[in-house]
Write a protein that holds these residues in place. Structure first.
Motif, PDB file in Angstrom:
ATOM      1  N   ARG A  43       0.748  -1.443   0.009  1.00 51.59           N
ATOM      2  CA  ARG A  43      -0.069  -0.128   0.082  1.00 51.59           C
ATOM      3  C   ARG A  43       0.866   1.112   0.102  1.00 51.59           C
ATOM      4  O   ARG A  43       0.568   2.337  -0.892  1.00 51.59           O
ATOM      5  N   VAL A  44       1.595   1.390   0.849  1.00 53.22           N
ATOM      6  CA  VAL A  44       2.686   2.736   1.122  1.00 53.22           C
ATOM      7  C   VAL A  44       3.766   2.740  -0.016  1.00 53.22           C
ATOM      8  O   VAL A  44       4.406   3.671  -0.211  1.00 53.22           O
ATOM      9  N   HIS A  45       4.254   1.515  -0.472  1.00 59.81           N
ATOM     10  CA  HIS A  45       5.185   1.530  -1.335  1.00 59.81           C
ATOM     11  C   HIS A  45       5.186   0.450  -2.494  1.00 59.81           C
ATOM     12  O   HIS A  45       5.875  -0.556  -2.660  1.00 59.81           O
ATOM     13  N   PRO A  46       4.249   0.913  -3.428  1.00 57.57           N
ATOM     14  CA  PRO A  46       3.817  -0.158  -4.565  1.00 57.57           C
ATOM     15  C   PRO A  46       5.466  -0.171  -5.196  1.00 57.57           C
ATOM     16  O   PRO A  46       6.397   0.952  -5.401  1.00 57.57           O
ATOM     17  N   ILE A  47       5.203  -1.139  -6.169  1.00 57.72           N
ATOM     18  CA  ILE A  47       6.523  -1.852  -6.771  1.00 57.72           C
ATOM     19  C   ILE A  47       7.153  -0.870  -7.683  1.00 57.72           C
ATOM     20  O   ILE A  47       8.550  -0.670  -7.637  1.00 57.72           O
ATOM     21  N   HIS A  48       6.186   0.010  -8.206  1.00 58.36           N
ATOM     22  CA  HIS A  48       6.925   1.122  -9.448  1.00 58.36           C
ATOM     23  C   HIS A  48       7.735   2.186  -8.354  1.00 58.36           C
ATOM     24  O   HIS A  48       8.735   2.832  -8.724  1.00 58.36           O
ATOM     25  N   LYS A  49       7.801   2.100  -7.067  1.00 61.75           N
ATOM     26  CA  LYS A  49       8.515   3.196  -6.309  1.00 61.75           C
ATOM     27  C   LYS A  49       9.883   2.444  -6.058  1.00 61.75           C
ATOM     28  O   LYS A  49      10.766   3.318  -5.566  1.00 61.75           O
ATOM     29  N   GLY A  50      10.307   1.151  -6.288  1.00 61.13           N
ATOM     30  CA  GLY A  50      11.113   0.552  -6.015  1.00 61.13           C
ATOM     31  C   GLY A  50      11.112  -0.930  -5.373  1.00 61.13           C
ATOM     32  O   GLY A  50      10.436  -0.913  -4.421  1.00 61.13           O
ATOM     33  N   HIS A  51      11.483  -1.851  -6.028  1.00 57.64           N
ATOM     34  CA  HIS A  51      11.185  -3.137  -5.715  1.00 57.64           C
ATOM     35  C   HIS A  51      12.048  -3.865  -4.726  1.00 57.64           C
ATOM     36  O   HIS A  51      11.861  -5.120  -4.296  1.00 57.64           O
ATOM     37  N   VAL A  53      13.319  -4.430  -1.210  1.00 56.59           N
ATOM     38  CA  VAL A  53      12.905  -4.139   0.498  1.00 56.59           C
ATOM     39  C   VAL A  53      13.786  -4.992   1.431  1.00 56.59           C
ATOM     40  O   VAL A  53      14.065  -6.265   1.082  1.00 56.59           O
ATOM     41  N   LEU A  54      14.414  -4.604   2.284  1.00 55.84           N
ATOM     42  CA  LEU A  54      15.230  -5.015   3.290  1.00 55.84           C
ATOM     43  C   LEU A  54      14.269  -5.372   4.631  1.00 55.84           C
ATOM     44  O   LEU A  54      14.006  -4.392   5.117  1.00 55.84           O
ATOM     45  N   VAL A  55      14.303  -6.551   4.998  1.00 50.50           N
ATOM     46  CA  VAL A  55      13.502  -7.094   6.087  1.00 50.50           C
ATOM     47  C   VAL A  55      14.408  -7.324   7.298  1.00 50.50           C
ATOM     48  O   VAL A  55      15.244  -8.285   7.043  1.00 50.50           O
ATOM     49  N   ALA A  56      14.128  -6.448   8.307  1.00 48.54           N
ATOM     50  CA  ALA A  56      15.466  -6.682   9.421  1.00 48.54           C
ATOM     51  C   ALA A  56      14.303  -7.453  10.564  1.00 48.54           C
ATOM     52  O   ALA A  56      13.311  -7.123  10.823  1.00 48.54           O
ATOM     53  N   CYS A  57      14.940  -8.751  10.836  1.00 49.37           N
ATOM     54  CA  CYS A  57      14.120  -9.757  11.499  1.00 49.37           C
ATOM     55  C   CYS A  57      14.970  -9.979  12.944  1.00 49.37           C
ATOM     56  O   CYS A  57      16.110 -10.499  13.044  1.00 49.37           O
ATOM     57  N   GLY A  58      14.165  -9.957  14.233  1.00 47.96           N
ATOM     58  CA  GLY A  58      14.865 -10.099  15.455  1.00 47.96           C
ATOM     59  C   GLY A  58      14.326 -11.770  15.587  1.00 47.96           C
ATOM     60  O   GLY A  58      13.991 -12.483  14.763  1.00 47.96           O
ATOM     61  N   PRO A  59      14.855 -12.052  16.862  1.00 41.77           N
ATOM     62  CA  PRO A  59      14.976 -13.599  17.187  1.00 41.77           C
ATOM     63  C   PRO A  59      13.380 -14.244  17.426  1.00 41.77           C
ATOM     64  O   PRO A  59      13.426 -15.340  17.697  1.00 41.77           O
ATOM     65  N   GLY A  60      12.676 -13.257  17.753  1.00 40.20           N
ATOM     66  CA  GLY A  60      11.372 -13.772  18.183  1.00 40.20           C
ATOM     67  C   GLY A  60      10.198 -13.731  17.443  1.00 40.20           C
ATOM     68  O   GLY A  60      10.296 -13.684  16.033  1.00 40.20           O
ATOM     69  N   ASN A  61       8.822 -13.590  17.858  1.00 39.25           N
ATOM     70  CA  ASN A  61       7.951 -13.684  17.225  1.00 39.25           C
ATOM     71  C   ASN A  61       7.762 -12.456  16.002  1.00 39.25           C
ATOM     72  O   ASN A  61       7.201 -12.488  14.796  1.00 39.25           O
ATOM     73  N   ASN A  62       8.248 -11.211  16.426  1.00 35.68           N
ATOM     74  CA  ASN A  62       8.196 -10.326  15.615  1.00 35.68           C
ATOM     75  C   ASN A  62       9.095 -10.463  14.178  1.00 35.68           C
ATOM     76  O   ASN A  62       8.650 -10.025  13.014  1.00 35.68           O
ATOM     77  N   GLY A  63      10.126 -11.215  14.444  1.00 39.47           N
ATOM     78  CA  GLY A  63      11.044 -11.402  13.573  1.00 39.47           C
ATOM     79  C   GLY A  63      10.358 -12.759  12.363  1.00 39.47           C
ATOM     80  O   GLY A  63      10.397 -12.677  11.273  1.00 39.47           O
ATOM     81  N   SER A 117      21.568  -0.746  -0.626  1.00 44.60           N
ATOM     82  CA  SER A 117      21.214  -1.131  -2.014  1.00 44.60           C
ATOM     83  C   SER A 117      19.656  -1.560  -1.800  1.00 44.60           C
ATOM     84  O   SER A 117      19.251  -2.667  -1.950  1.00 44.60           O
ATOM     85  N   THR A 118      18.685  -0.663  -1.046  1.00 47.40           N
ATOM     86  CA  THR A 118      17.485  -1.006  -0.849  1.00 47.40           C
ATOM     87  C   THR A 118      16.516   0.184  -1.152  1.00 47.40           C
ATOM     88  O   THR A 118      17.202   1.390  -1.282  1.00 47.40           O
ATOM     89  N   ASP A 119      15.070   0.025  -1.333  1.00 47.54           N
ATOM     90  CA  ASP A 119      14.354   1.193  -1.390  1.00 47.54           C
ATOM     91  C   ASP A 119      13.535   1.187  -0.135  1.00 47.54           C
ATOM     92  O   ASP A 119      12.644   2.328  -0.179  1.00 47.54           O
ATOM     93  N   HIS A 120      13.376   0.197   0.535  1.00 48.16           N
ATOM     94  CA  HIS A 120      12.159   0.277   1.686  1.00 48.16           C
ATOM     95  C   HIS A 120      12.715  -0.649   2.725  1.00 48.16           C
ATOM     96  O   HIS A 120      13.279  -1.660   2.279  1.00 48.16           O
ATOM     97  N   ILE A 121      12.338  -0.294   3.982  1.00 45.85           N
ATOM     98  CA  ILE A 121      12.955  -1.226   5.080  1.00 45.85           C
ATOM     99  C   ILE A 121      11.577  -1.851   5.913  1.00 45.85           C
ATOM    100  O   ILE A 121      10.740  -0.791   6.237  1.00 45.85           O
TER     101      ILE A 121
END
Length: 236
Positions: A43-51, A53-63, A117-121
């Motif tokens: 919704r906030v970062h459609p693919i045309h804005k940059g494909h 995405v860097l996903v930072a995951c912790g060790p628990g459920n949030n990750g 080298s990413t467009d969204h985190i």
């Protein structure tokens, strides 16, 4: 309608209830949470804005929610990269990581370098159960999140924030203000300190459970797993 919030203890109790009387498995809840996160990014970062995405995951459920979100983003056509330095030995998390590896999603070790080298985190480091100090190797990640000009979507809580009291008053995390936040199931008290675009995800809660925990289920539209909360609804 002001949205009611759920403190850390109530959120933990609600999770247990969903997995007992609610009859959900943790796999199901994580899948639905991660799907919600992926819909916010779409919704906030459609693919045309940059494909990228860097996903930072912790060790628990949030990750775990972050790992699921990365898989869905890959299926949407994004090119996610995952930073997951403290891999859980739990079978569920190992399966989620394997699913990403099968989709050729790269795992990276150096978060500040990957930012170049990413467009969204997606910040899926720490959720509502976080308290105390940020431990290694995460201080450098929080610092990088504070300093980046890239848009950040935080999952349930901006990492390093206190669930009740918001950002730290000083030091690490005190200037971390992500652009987007998705509250899972219900907003947490920290949302009163959040100034960006706020979404709620959690289209699985039975009305009886919401009534017991005294929060409102937002009106989800169509097939959406998320609802954007307007600033008018934030008068908590």
């Amino acid at each position: 309608m002001a949205l009611k919030t759920l403190g850390a203890k109530a959120a933990a109790a609600l999770d247990k209830e969903l997995m007992s009387t609610g009859a959900f498995s943790i796999d199901q809840l994580m899948e639905l949470a991660g799907l919600s996160v992926s819909q916010v990014v779409y919704r906030v970062h459609p693919i045309h804005k940059g494909h990228r995405v860097l996903v930072a995951c912790g060790p628990g459920n949030n990750g775990g929610d972050g790992l699921v979100a990365a898989r869905h983003l890959r299926q949407y056509g994004y090119q996610p990269t995952v930073y997951y330095p403290r891999r859980s030995k739990n079978d569920l998390y190992q399966r989620l990581a394997k699913q990403l590896e099968d989709l050729d999603v790269p795992f990276v070790e150096d978060f500040p370098e990957a930012l170049k080298s990413t467009d969204h985190i997606v910040d899926a480091l720490f959720g509502f159960s976080f308290s105390g100090e940020v431990r290694e190797p995460f201080p450098a990640v929080i610092k990088a999140l504070e300093e980046t000009n890239l848009p950040v979507t935080s999952v349930d809580a901006p990492s390093s924030w206190n669930i009740e009291d918001g950002p730290p008053k000083t030091g690490l995390g005190s200037s971390f203000h992500p652009e987007y936040l998705i509250s899972l199931t219900a907003p947490k008290p920290l949302v009163k300190y959040f100034k960006g675009r706020h979404f709620v995800g959690g289209r699985f809660v039975a009305p009886s459970i919401a009534k017991k925990y005294d929060f409102d289920i937002p009106e989800y539209q169509g097939i959406d797993q998320i609802v954007e909360v307007s600033p008018a609804d934030e008068k908590l």
